[in-house]
Scaffold this motif. Structure first.
Motif, short mmCIF file in Angstrom:
data_model
loop_
_atom_site.label_atom_id
_atom_site.label_comp_id
_atom_site.label_asym_id
_atom_site.label_seq_id
_atom_site.Cartn_x
_atom_site.Cartn_y
_atom_site.Cartn_z
N ALA A 43 -10.87 64.44 39.77
CA ALA A 43 -10.96 63.50 40.89
C ALA A 43 -11.52 64.19 42.13
O ALA A 43 -12.39 63.64 42.82
CB ALA A 43 -9.58 62.90 41.18
N ASN A 44 -11.03 65.38 42.42
CA ASN A 44 -11.52 66.12 43.59
C ASN A 44 -12.99 66.45 43.46
O ASN A 44 -13.76 66.33 44.43
CB ASN A 44 -10.71 67.40 43.81
CG ASN A 44 -9.30 67.12 44.26
OD1 ASN A 44 -9.01 66.06 44.82
ND2 ASN A 44 -8.40 68.05 44.01
N CYS A 47 -15.02 63.32 44.09
CA CYS A 47 -15.02 62.99 45.53
C CYS A 47 -15.98 63.90 46.29
O CYS A 47 -16.67 63.45 47.21
CB CYS A 47 -13.62 63.09 46.11
SG CYS A 47 -12.51 61.77 45.59
N ASP A 48 -16.03 65.17 45.91
CA ASP A 48 -16.95 66.11 46.56
C ASP A 48 -18.40 65.78 46.22
O ASP A 48 -19.27 65.82 47.08
CB ASP A 48 -16.65 67.55 46.13
CG ASP A 48 -15.35 68.08 46.69
OD1 ASP A 48 -14.81 67.46 47.65
OD2 ASP A 48 -14.85 69.10 46.19
N TYR A 50 -19.66 62.88 45.03
CA TYR A 50 -20.04 61.50 45.36
C TYR A 50 -19.16 60.98 46.49
O TYR A 50 -18.29 60.13 46.29
CB TYR A 50 -19.92 60.60 44.13
CG TYR A 50 -20.69 61.13 42.94
CD1 TYR A 50 -22.07 60.99 42.88
CD2 TYR A 50 -20.04 61.80 41.90
CE1 TYR A 50 -22.78 61.49 41.80
CE2 TYR A 50 -20.75 62.29 40.82
CZ TYR A 50 -22.12 62.14 40.78
OH TYR A 50 -22.83 62.63 39.72
N PRO A 51 -19.36 61.49 47.71
CA PRO A 51 -18.49 61.09 48.82
C PRO A 51 -18.48 59.59 49.09
O PRO A 51 -17.48 59.06 49.58
CB PRO A 51 -19.04 61.88 50.01
CG PRO A 51 -20.36 62.42 49.60
CD PRO A 51 -20.39 62.42 48.10
N GLU A 52 -19.55 58.92 48.71
CA GLU A 52 -19.60 57.46 48.90
C GLU A 52 -18.58 56.74 48.01
O GLU A 52 -18.24 55.58 48.26
CB GLU A 52 -21.02 56.93 48.66
CG GLU A 52 -21.50 57.00 47.22
CD GLU A 52 -22.12 58.33 46.80
OE1 GLU A 52 -22.81 58.34 45.77
OE2 GLU A 52 -21.92 59.36 47.46
N ALA A 54 -15.52 58.26 47.25
CA ALA A 54 -14.24 58.95 47.43
C ALA A 54 -13.07 57.99 47.64
O ALA A 54 -12.02 58.13 47.01
CB ALA A 54 -14.32 59.96 48.57
N SER A 55 -13.23 57.01 48.51
CA SER A 55 -12.11 56.11 48.78
C SER A 55 -11.77 55.28 47.55
O SER A 55 -10.61 55.04 47.26
CB SER A 55 -12.42 55.27 50.01
OG SER A 55 -12.53 53.94 49.76
N ILE A 57 -12.34 56.22 44.37
CA ILE A 57 -11.75 57.15 43.39
C ILE A 57 -10.28 57.38 43.69
O ILE A 57 -9.44 57.40 42.79
CB ILE A 57 -12.53 58.48 43.37
CG1 ILE A 57 -13.92 58.25 42.75
CG2 ILE A 57 -11.76 59.56 42.61
CD1 ILE A 57 -14.87 59.42 42.92
N LYS A 58 -9.94 57.50 44.96
CA LYS A 58 -8.55 57.76 45.34
C LYS A 58 -7.64 56.57 45.05
O LYS A 58 -6.43 56.74 44.88
CB LYS A 58 -8.47 58.13 46.82
CG LYS A 58 -9.09 59.49 47.09
CD LYS A 58 -9.12 59.82 48.56
CE LYS A 58 -9.84 61.15 48.76
NZ LYS A 58 -10.01 61.47 50.16
N GLN A 71 -2.50 62.24 37.87
CA GLN A 71 -3.44 63.28 38.29
C GLN A 71 -2.97 64.67 37.87
O GLN A 71 -3.74 65.61 37.89
CB GLN A 71 -3.67 63.21 39.80
CG GLN A 71 -4.36 61.93 40.18
CD GLN A 71 -5.45 62.12 41.19
OE1 GLN A 71 -5.68 63.21 41.68
NE2 GLN A 71 -6.13 61.05 41.51
#
Length: 90
Positions: A43-44, A47-48, A50-52, A54-55, A57-58, A71
């Protein structure tokens, strides 16, 4: 000596549409053979990379096979994960 693990990630709905793919292959390094990587590491990384996303994915869930996992779930080399985005409806 670091070792590489390959993890396959299946994407659905929004993430698949945004990236234009339904499958990603991630290569993660672990420091040694005894270090365990987990779903949170994937997941991290996503997020790194594909920052678009990130929200999204979280807020998503992860599955291995037909089971939802946390996780903290440890991974094995060449394992396939599914990123399950939140759904709405009724």
């Amino acid at each position: 000596m670091s070792e590489q693990m390959t993890i396959h990630v299946r994407l659905f709905a929004g993430p698949a549409q945004q990236l234009g793919v339904s499958h990603l292959e991630l290569h993660l390094l672990r420091k040694n053979a005894s270090e365990q990587l987990c779903v949170g590491d994937v997941a991290n990384r996503l997020c790194d990379q594909y920052p678009e996303l990130a929200s999204l994915i979280k807020r998503s869930r992860w599955a291995v096979g037909t089971d939802f996992v946390t996780q903290q779930q440890e991974l094995t080399n060449r394992q396939t994960l599914a990123l399950i985005p939140p759904v709405s409806g009724g």
